[in-house]
Design a protein around this motif. Structure first.
Motif, PDB file in Angstrom:
ATOM      1  N   ILE A  98       1.079  -1.271   0.021  1.00 21.79           N
ATOM      2  CA  ILE A  98       0.162  -0.310  -0.018  1.00 21.79           C
ATOM      3  C   ILE A  98       0.845   1.253   0.365  1.00 21.79           C
ATOM      4  O   ILE A  98       0.481   2.134  -1.039  1.00 21.79           O
ATOM      5  CB  ILE A  98      -1.080  -0.063   1.333  1.00 21.79           C
ATOM      6  N   ILE A  99       2.256   1.289   0.562  1.00 20.51           N
ATOM      7  CA  ILE A  99       2.659   2.176   1.088  1.00 20.51           C
ATOM      8  C   ILE A  99       3.390   2.699  -0.150  1.00 20.51           C
ATOM      9  O   ILE A  99       3.943   4.227  -0.857  1.00 20.51           O
ATOM     10  CB  ILE A  99       3.450   2.399   1.892  1.00 20.51           C
ATOM     11  N   TYR A 100       3.781   1.175  -0.841  1.00 21.53           N
ATOM     12  CA  TYR A 100       4.797   1.406  -1.816  1.00 21.53           C
ATOM     13  C   TYR A 100       4.043   1.931  -3.301  1.00 21.53           C
ATOM     14  O   TYR A 100       4.157   2.905  -4.240  1.00 21.53           O
ATOM     15  CB  TYR A 100       5.723   0.054  -2.310  1.00 21.53           C
ATOM     16  N   ASN A 101       2.900   1.673  -3.781  1.00 21.12           N
ATOM     17  CA  ASN A 101       1.745   2.119  -4.386  1.00 21.12           C
ATOM     18  C   ASN A 101       1.309   3.152  -4.246  1.00 21.12           C
ATOM     19  O   ASN A 101       1.598   4.553  -5.159  1.00 21.12           O
ATOM     20  CB  ASN A 101       0.781   1.250  -4.755  1.00 21.12           C
ATOM     21  N   VAL A 102       1.263   4.019  -2.882  1.00 20.21           N
ATOM     22  CA  VAL A 102       0.961   5.306  -2.558  1.00 20.21           C
ATOM     23  C   VAL A 102       2.424   6.163  -3.580  1.00 20.21           C
ATOM     24  O   VAL A 102       1.658   6.979  -4.061  1.00 20.21           O
ATOM     25  CB  VAL A 102       1.266   6.059  -1.502  1.00 20.21           C
ATOM     26  N   VAL A 103       3.939   5.953  -2.918  1.00 27.33           N
ATOM     27  CA  VAL A 103       5.360   6.344  -3.311  1.00 27.33           C
ATOM     28  C   VAL A 103       5.285   6.065  -4.791  1.00 27.33           C
ATOM     29  O   VAL A 103       5.243   7.282  -5.350  1.00 27.33           O
ATOM     30  CB  VAL A 103       5.974   5.754  -2.967  1.00 27.33           C
ATOM     31  N   GLU A 104       5.048   5.278  -5.469  1.00 28.31           N
ATOM     32  CA  GLU A 104       5.198   4.994  -6.995  1.00 28.31           C
ATOM     33  C   GLU A 104       4.201   5.848  -7.828  1.00 28.31           C
ATOM     34  O   GLU A 104       4.943   6.751  -8.344  1.00 28.31           O
ATOM     35  CB  GLU A 104       4.875   3.539  -7.092  1.00 28.31           C
ATOM     36  N   HIS A 159      11.495   1.661  -2.616  1.00 28.21           N
ATOM     37  CA  HIS A 159      11.252   0.769  -1.488  1.00 28.21           C
ATOM     38  C   HIS A 159      12.250   1.147  -0.347  1.00 28.21           C
ATOM     39  O   HIS A 159      11.678   0.894   0.677  1.00 28.21           O
ATOM     40  CB  HIS A 159      12.404  -0.432  -2.072  1.00 28.21           C
ATOM     41  N   LYS A 160      13.435   2.086   0.089  1.00 25.32           N
ATOM     42  CA  LYS A 160      13.615   2.283   0.997  1.00 25.32           C
ATOM     43  C   LYS A 160      13.188   3.403   1.787  1.00 25.32           C
ATOM     44  O   LYS A 160      12.601   3.282   2.723  1.00 25.32           O
ATOM     45  CB  LYS A 160      15.440   3.141   1.162  1.00 25.32           C
ATOM     46  N   CYS A 161      12.236   4.320   0.780  1.00 22.46           N
ATOM     47  CA  CYS A 161      11.513   5.192   1.699  1.00 22.46           C
ATOM     48  C   CYS A 161      10.148   4.428   2.418  1.00 22.46           C
ATOM     49  O   CYS A 161       9.695   4.507   3.614  1.00 22.46           O
ATOM     50  CB  CYS A 161      10.464   6.125   0.742  1.00 22.46           C
ATOM     51  N   THR A 162       9.616   3.720   1.714  1.00 24.62           N
ATOM     52  CA  THR A 162       8.502   2.387   2.289  1.00 24.62           C
ATOM     53  C   THR A 162       8.646   1.549   3.413  1.00 24.62           C
ATOM     54  O   THR A 162       8.148   2.083   4.208  1.00 24.62           O
ATOM     55  CB  THR A 162       7.684   1.418   1.510  1.00 24.62           C
ATOM     56  N   LEU A 163      10.174   1.154   3.565  1.00 26.60           N
ATOM     57  CA  LEU A 163      10.666   0.915   4.639  1.00 26.60           C
ATOM     58  C   LEU A 163      10.429   1.655   5.900  1.00 26.60           C
ATOM     59  O   LEU A 163       9.865   1.507   6.847  1.00 26.60           O
ATOM     60  CB  LEU A 163      11.902   0.378   4.273  1.00 26.60           C
ATOM     61  N   HIS A 164      11.108   2.578   5.495  1.00 20.55           N
ATOM     62  CA  HIS A 164      10.790   3.653   6.581  1.00 20.55           C
ATOM     63  C   HIS A 164      10.108   4.497   6.975  1.00 20.55           C
ATOM     64  O   HIS A 164       9.196   4.841   8.284  1.00 20.55           O
ATOM     65  CB  HIS A 164      11.609   5.016   5.900  1.00 20.55           C
TER      66      HIS A 164
END
Length: 149
Positions: free
Chosen positions: A78-84, A97-102
């Motif tokens: 979900i978070i990765y999708n929002v970022v991408e 990826h790193k931002c999503t993990l953060h």
């Protein structure tokens, strides 16, 4: 690729599940009991369907539904999708990826995900879009706080 009965053993389901849990950052990735219970349930369903005369693709589909129940989409997804999808102009793709993990370490992100009861079936609910908009706003505020325009 066409599968036969021998290739649809417990190892097939176990390896598929482990790969899915790993690739989507589900916390159950390290839960051996969860993995074994799901593997056994999926394999049992597969063999039951085959004994009842169903073709391999049908039996496999039903087994996969059991294997992945409640773990189709993770919080990471979900978070990765929002970022991408929404922040690609603010963040280079090598940081997604790193931002999503953060972001997944931040309590305020989990508070939103908890409030919308994120689980494997939430994508079909009416609250999916409002949740994505709220996450986008929150993540944008976080990035603004980091000075990332």
């Amino acid at each position: 690729m066409k599968q036969n009965n021998e290739q649809m053993g417990p190892d097939y389901f176990r390896l598929y599940l482990i790969g899915h849990l790993r690739d989507h950052w589900f916390p159950q990735y390290t839960d051996k009991r969860f993995i074994e219970e799901r593997t056994e349930a999926a394999y049992d369903k597969f063999t039951e369907m085959r004994k009842d005369g169903h073709d391999v693709p049908i039996a496999q589909e039903m087994a996969m539904r059991i294997l992945l129940e409640g773990i189709y989409v993770s919080r990471y997804d979900i978070i990765y999708n929002v970022v991408e999808e929404n922040l690609w102009t603010r963040l280079p793709d090598y940081l997604w990826h790193k931002c999503t993990l953060h972001f997944l370490t931040l309590p305020e992100i989990h508070a939103v995900l908890d409030r919308y009861q994120v689980n494997g079936d939430f994508l079909s609910r009416e609250t999916h879009w409002p949740m994505l908009l709220e996450l986008l706003g929150l993540i944008s505020e976080i990035l603004d706080g980091y000075g990332l325009q």
